[in-house]
Design a protein around this motif. Structure first.
Motif, PDB file in Angstrom:
ATOM      1  N   GLU A 117       2.043   0.263  -1.203  1.00 30.02           N
ATOM      2  CA  GLU A 117       2.108   0.109  -0.009  1.00 30.02           C
ATOM      3  C   GLU A 117       3.324  -1.157  -0.857  1.00 30.02           C
ATOM      4  O   GLU A 117       3.974  -1.021  -1.918  1.00 30.02           O
ATOM      5  N   SER A 118       3.900  -0.787   0.887  1.00 29.98           N
ATOM      6  CA  SER A 118       5.664  -1.484   0.841  1.00 29.98           C
ATOM      7  C   SER A 118       5.888  -2.651   2.397  1.00 29.98           C
ATOM      8  O   SER A 118       5.270  -1.831   3.049  1.00 29.98           O
ATOM      9  N   GLY A 119       6.653  -3.113   1.545  1.00 23.64           N
ATOM     10  CA  GLY A 119       7.218  -3.648   3.090  1.00 23.64           C
ATOM     11  C   GLY A 119       6.540  -5.381   3.435  1.00 23.64           C
ATOM     12  O   GLY A 119       6.786  -6.139   5.355  1.00 23.64           O
ATOM     13  N   GLY A 120       6.062  -5.533   2.796  1.00 20.85           N
ATOM     14  CA  GLY A 120       5.416  -7.049   2.501  1.00 20.85           C
ATOM     15  C   GLY A 120       6.725  -8.168   2.747  1.00 20.85           C
ATOM     16  O   GLY A 120       7.538  -7.911   2.390  1.00 20.85           O
ATOM     17  N   GLY A 121       5.883  -9.080   2.441  1.00 18.91           N
ATOM     18  CA  GLY A 121       7.212 -10.777   2.438  1.00 18.91           C
ATOM     19  C   GLY A 121       6.643 -11.446   3.453  1.00 18.91           C
ATOM     20  O   GLY A 121       5.842 -11.961   4.051  1.00 18.91           O
ATOM     21  N   LEU A 122       8.071 -12.605   3.153  1.00 20.82           N
ATOM     22  CA  LEU A 122       7.743 -13.855   3.914  1.00 20.82           C
ATOM     23  C   LEU A 122       8.911 -13.490   5.545  1.00 20.82           C
ATOM     24  O   LEU A 122       9.672 -13.199   5.632  1.00 20.82           O
ATOM     25  N   VAL A 123       7.680 -14.062   6.814  1.00 22.90           N
ATOM     26  CA  VAL A 123       7.941 -13.781   7.844  1.00 22.90           C
ATOM     27  C   VAL A 123       8.023 -14.485   8.426  1.00 22.90           C
ATOM     28  O   VAL A 123       6.410 -15.410   8.739  1.00 22.90           O
ATOM     29  N   GLN A 124       9.310 -14.579  10.065  1.00 24.52           N
ATOM     30  CA  GLN A 124       8.188 -15.370  10.848  1.00 24.52           C
ATOM     31  C   GLN A 124       7.544 -15.539  11.548  1.00 24.52           C
ATOM     32  O   GLN A 124       7.084 -14.410  12.307  1.00 24.52           O
ATOM     33  N   ALA A 125       6.738 -16.638  12.593  1.00 21.98           N
ATOM     34  CA  ALA A 125       6.253 -16.324  13.241  1.00 21.98           C
ATOM     35  C   ALA A 125       7.073 -15.348  14.050  1.00 21.98           C
ATOM     36  O   ALA A 125       7.861 -15.737  15.119  1.00 21.98           O
ATOM     37  N   GLY A 126       6.565 -14.286  15.116  1.00 21.42           N
ATOM     38  CA  GLY A 126       7.009 -13.456  16.084  1.00 21.42           C
ATOM     39  C   GLY A 126       7.380 -12.660  15.878  1.00 21.42           C
ATOM     40  O   GLY A 126       7.866 -11.796  16.535  1.00 21.42           O
ATOM     41  N   ASP A 127       8.039 -12.442  14.114  1.00 19.64           N
ATOM     42  CA  ASP A 127       8.544 -11.332  14.007  1.00 19.64           C
ATOM     43  C   ASP A 127       7.684  -9.898  13.676  1.00 19.64           C
ATOM     44  O   ASP A 127       6.297  -9.783  14.398  1.00 19.64           O
ATOM     45  N   SER A 128       8.597  -8.877  13.799  1.00 18.48           N
ATOM     46  CA  SER A 128       7.474  -7.365  13.621  1.00 18.48           C
ATOM     47  C   SER A 128       8.397  -6.439  12.561  1.00 18.48           C
ATOM     48  O   SER A 128       9.034  -5.143  12.637  1.00 18.48           O
ATOM     49  N   PRO A 129       7.643  -6.727  11.625  1.00 14.22           N
ATOM     50  CA  PRO A 129       7.438  -6.165  10.081  1.00 14.22           C
ATOM     51  C   PRO A 129       7.073  -4.876  10.117  1.00 14.22           C
ATOM     52  O   PRO A 129       6.077  -4.566  10.988  1.00 14.22           O
ATOM     53  N   ARG A 130       7.520  -3.203   9.844  1.00 15.46           N
ATOM     54  CA  ARG A 130       6.551  -2.584   9.122  1.00 15.46           C
ATOM     55  C   ARG A 130       6.199  -2.611   7.575  1.00 15.46           C
ATOM     56  O   ARG A 130       6.711  -2.309   6.960  1.00 15.46           O
ATOM     57  N   LEU A 131       4.617  -2.177   7.731  1.00 16.28           N
ATOM     58  CA  LEU A 131       4.167  -1.332   5.845  1.00 16.28           C
ATOM     59  C   LEU A 131       4.031  -0.278   6.235  1.00 16.28           C
ATOM     60  O   LEU A 131       4.233   1.031   6.778  1.00 16.28           O
ATOM     61  N   SER A 132       4.034   0.491   4.908  1.00 20.20           N
ATOM     62  CA  SER A 132       4.550   1.577   4.483  1.00 20.20           C
ATOM     63  C   SER A 132       3.843   2.012   3.682  1.00 20.20           C
ATOM     64  O   SER A 132       3.449   0.702   2.919  1.00 20.20           O
ATOM     65  N   CYS A 133       3.119   3.070   3.231  1.00 19.44           N
ATOM     66  CA  CYS A 133       1.953   3.674   1.863  1.00 19.44           C
ATOM     67  C   CYS A 133       2.619   4.893   2.245  1.00 19.44           C
ATOM     68  O   CYS A 133       2.279   5.715   2.282  1.00 19.44           O
ATOM     69  N   ALA A 134       2.594   5.111   0.919  1.00 21.06           N
ATOM     70  CA  ALA A 134       3.028   6.653   0.454  1.00 21.06           C
ATOM     71  C   ALA A 134       1.955   6.864  -0.201  1.00 21.06           C
ATOM     72  O   ALA A 134       1.765   5.908  -1.361  1.00 21.06           O
ATOM     73  N   VAL A 135       1.960   8.274   0.081  1.00 18.31           N
ATOM     74  CA  VAL A 135       0.037   8.257  -0.319  1.00 18.31           C
ATOM     75  C   VAL A 135       0.952  10.225  -1.615  1.00 18.31           C
ATOM     76  O   VAL A 135       1.503  10.600  -0.887  1.00 18.31           O
ATOM     77  N   SER A 136       0.126   9.919  -3.072  1.00 18.86           N
ATOM     78  CA  SER A 136       0.629  11.221  -3.932  1.00 18.86           C
ATOM     79  C   SER A 136      -1.263  11.661  -4.089  1.00 18.86           C
ATOM     80  O   SER A 136      -1.755  10.750  -4.374  1.00 18.86           O
ATOM     81  N   GLY A 137      -1.223  13.163  -4.476  1.00 18.20           N
ATOM     82  CA  GLY A 137      -2.002  13.802  -5.118  1.00 18.20           C
ATOM     83  C   GLY A 137      -3.190  13.917  -4.257  1.00 18.20           C
ATOM     84  O   GLY A 137      -4.139  14.497  -5.878  1.00 18.20           O
ATOM     85  N   GLY A 138      -3.103  14.054  -3.864  1.00 15.67           N
ATOM     86  CA  GLY A 138      -3.738  15.595  -2.467  1.00 15.67           C
ATOM     87  C   GLY A 138      -3.290  15.865  -1.214  1.00 15.67           C
ATOM     88  O   GLY A 138      -2.156  15.503  -1.226  1.00 15.67           O
TER      89      GLY A 138
END
Length: 123
Positions: free
Chosen positions: A6-27
């Motif tokens: 996973e990537s894309g987390g962190g400290l954000v403010q209420a009301g923000d709209s971040p996006r998380l990503s998940c890179a999948v490998s091995g299948g």
């Protein structure tokens, strides 16, 4: 062995709209149903969202329905979680999951888990 990062987390403010990503490998990603869970300190793991292989149909947990959106890019072997209008109660470690064997909202139904990414929402 399938790996999810996973990537894309962190400290954000209420009301923000971040996006998380998940890179999948091995299948074979296109054959792999994926999803997201989250866990806040002292709480049980909570189902957030899932997206089915093939049809791309989606499911959401009640607390995020209408605010979060899960998607996948088969060409990039990546799953996304778009989080909109975040609230302090969305603060948690968010885990990408895959390889479902049972009910979507049951943690033990998922065979593969990422290490997680912390999302902290300040008010």
């Amino acid at each position: 062995q399938v790996q999810l990062v996973e990537s894309g987390g962190g400290l954000v403010q209420a009301g923000d709209s971040p996006r998380l990503s998940c890179a999948v490998s091995g299948g074979t990603f296109s054959d792999y149903t994926t999803g997201w869970f989250r866990q806040a300190p002292g709480n049980e793991r909570e189902f957030v969202a899932a997206i089915r292989r093939g049809t791309g149909s989606t499911r959401y947990g009640d607390l995020v329905k209408g605010r979060f959106a899960v998607s996948r890019d088969n060409a990039k072997n990546t799953v996304y979680l778009q989080m909109n209008n975040l609230k302090p109660e969305d603060t948690a470690v968010y885990h990408c999951v895959g390889g479902i064997t049972g009910a979507y909202n049951t943690p033990t139904s998922w065979a593969d888990w990422g290490q997680g990414t912390q999302v902290t929402v300040s008010s």
